[in-house]
Design an enzyme around this catalytic site. Structure first.
Site, PDB file in Angstrom:
ATOM      1  N   GLY A   1       0.766  -1.251   0.000  1.00 20.91           N
ATOM      2  CA  GLY A   1       0.000   0.000   0.000  1.00 20.91           C
ATOM      3  C   GLY A   1       0.790   1.291   0.000  1.00 20.91           C
ATOM      4  O   GLY A   1       0.215   2.363   0.176  1.00 20.91           O
TER       5      GLY A   1
ATOM      6  N   GLU B   1       2.313  -9.640  -2.000  1.00 18.59           N
ATOM      7  CA  GLU B   1       2.910 -10.677  -2.846  1.00 18.59           C
ATOM      8  C   GLU B   1       4.072 -11.379  -2.144  1.00 18.59           C
ATOM      9  O   GLU B   1       4.947 -11.949  -2.789  1.00 18.59           O
ATOM     10  CB  GLU B   1       3.312 -10.075  -4.191  1.00 18.59           C
ATOM     11  CG  GLU B   1       2.070  -9.793  -5.008  1.00 18.59           C
ATOM     12  CD  GLU B   1       2.292  -9.087  -6.324  1.00 18.59           C
ATOM     13  OE1 GLU B   1       1.622  -9.466  -7.275  1.00 18.59           O
ATOM     14  OE2 GLU B   1       3.107  -8.157  -6.395  1.00 18.59           O
TER      15      GLU B   1
ATOM     16  N   HIS C   1      10.439  -7.325  -7.799  1.00 19.22           N
ATOM     17  CA  HIS C   1       9.292  -7.458  -8.703  1.00 19.22           C
ATOM     18  C   HIS C   1       8.859  -6.042  -9.041  1.00 19.22           C
ATOM     19  O   HIS C   1       8.669  -5.213  -8.140  1.00 19.22           O
ATOM     20  CB  HIS C   1       8.161  -8.222  -8.016  1.00 19.22           C
ATOM     21  CG  HIS C   1       6.844  -8.007  -8.687  1.00 19.22           C
ATOM     22  ND1 HIS C   1       6.673  -8.214 -10.041  1.00 19.22           N
ATOM     23  CD2 HIS C   1       5.650  -7.570  -8.217  1.00 19.22           C
ATOM     24  CE1 HIS C   1       5.430  -7.910 -10.357  1.00 19.22           C
ATOM     25  NE2 HIS C   1       4.791  -7.514  -9.275  1.00 19.22           N
TER      26      HIS C   1
ATOM     27  N   HIS D   1       7.072  -3.268 -12.440  1.00 22.42           N
ATOM     28  CA  HIS D   1       6.236  -3.185 -13.628  1.00 22.42           C
ATOM     29  C   HIS D   1       6.912  -2.286 -14.664  1.00 22.42           C
ATOM     30  O   HIS D   1       6.378  -1.226 -15.007  1.00 22.42           O
ATOM     31  CB  HIS D   1       4.853  -2.633 -13.266  1.00 22.42           C
ATOM     32  CG  HIS D   1       4.107  -3.414 -12.232  1.00 22.42           C
ATOM     33  ND1 HIS D   1       2.981  -2.943 -11.592  1.00 22.42           N
ATOM     34  CD2 HIS D   1       4.318  -4.653 -11.712  1.00 22.42           C
ATOM     35  CE1 HIS D   1       2.533  -3.855 -10.736  1.00 22.42           C
ATOM     36  NE2 HIS D   1       3.335  -4.890 -10.784  1.00 22.42           N
TER      37      HIS D   1
ATOM     38  N   HIS E   1       1.018  -8.451 -16.153  1.00 20.91           N
ATOM     39  CA  HIS E   1       1.362  -8.023 -14.797  1.00 20.91           C
ATOM     40  C   HIS E   1       2.716  -7.294 -14.728  1.00 20.91           C
ATOM     41  O   HIS E   1       2.749  -6.092 -14.523  1.00 20.91           O
ATOM     42  CB  HIS E   1       1.330  -9.257 -13.880  1.00 20.91           C
ATOM     43  CG  HIS E   1       1.531  -8.954 -12.439  1.00 20.91           C
ATOM     44  ND1 HIS E   1       1.300  -9.857 -11.448  1.00 20.91           N
ATOM     45  CD2 HIS E   1       1.979  -7.846 -11.809  1.00 20.91           C
ATOM     46  CE1 HIS E   1       1.562  -9.324 -10.270  1.00 20.91           C
ATOM     47  NE2 HIS E   1       1.977  -8.101 -10.474  1.00 20.91           N
TER      48      HIS E   1
HETATM   49 ZN   LIG Z   1       2.927  -6.715  -9.236  1.00 18.78          ZN
END
Ligand SMILES: [Zn+2]
Length: 212
Positions: free
Chosen positions: A43, A73, A92, A94, A155
């Site tokens: 968040g 995750e 991880h 994007h 994703h």
């Molecule tokens: Zn993600």
């Protein structure tokens, strides 16, 4: 717990953002150290993280230090560390170009670019699974048992490393490689390194990794 590791993770959030490898609320970063996992909280955008936001948890996801909740995750982070003893850091994110390849379902074979072949190897695309799910965690840890980078359909991307710096360099290389492929496709075609030369290059990499 170690403040230096928390600072390295918070700083990595800024580096990923500034290098356009991540944006908004997406992505998560973790480091394994002394049987615990340091991980970004859920968040919060990664570019404004403070060291005190970083959560420390055990391998069951129980929070040992920190006021927020660990990344939603966290499951795939835990499974990757259980599967790969040599991995101490996971990113991880994007990145727009690599995620575009993931959306198009385009895996990246080795042999397109020398440096990327050495740094990344084969980059598979994993089928879409809902974020935070057990299925996603299983697919990711299976793929990363044989690879240092993977694309997640619709994703984003994941890279691993013995250090956070290595995981970052792999993410950077992955995004660069996707850009190179797009340029090659837009002005001509993607020519691969000839097979026998690629085999010689892969043999050289195998010898180098054995020595280190
Ligand atoms: Zn993600």
């Amino acid at each position: 717990m170690k403040r230096a590791i928390k600072e390295e993770i918070a700083n990595m959030g800024k580096r990923l953002y500034e290098r356009r490898l991540n944006g908004g609320y997406g992505g998560n970063i973790s480091v394994k150290d002394d049987e615990v996992i340091y991980i970004t909280p859920s968040g919060l955008p990664k570019d404004i993280l403070q060291y005190s936001d970083i959560i420390v948890m055990d391998f069951k996801g129980n929070v040992l230090e920190g006021t927020g909740k660990p990344s939603s995750e966290m499951l795939f982070h835990i499974l990757i560390y259980k599967t790969r003893e040599d991995v101490n850091a996971i990113i991880h994110s994007h990145p727009p170009l690599a995620t575009g390849f993931a959306i198009a379902g385009k895996e990246i074979p080795p042999g397109i670019h020398e440096e990327s072949t050495i740094v990344l190897g084969k980059v598979p695309v994993l089928p879409y699974e809902v974020t935070s799910s057990k299925e996603l965690a299983k697919n990711v840890s299976d793929a990363l048992s044989k690879s240092n980078a993977a694309l997640l359909a619709n994703h984003g991307a994941i890279t691993v490393g013995d250090t956070l710096e290595t995981a970052f360099r792999r993410m950077e290389e992955l995004e660069n490689l996707c850009e190179m492929i797009l340029v090659a496709q837009s002005i001509g075609k993607v020519n691969k390194i000839p097979q026998e030369k690629l085999e010689a290059l892969l043999e050289l990499i195998r010898k180098r990794t054995k020595k280190s």
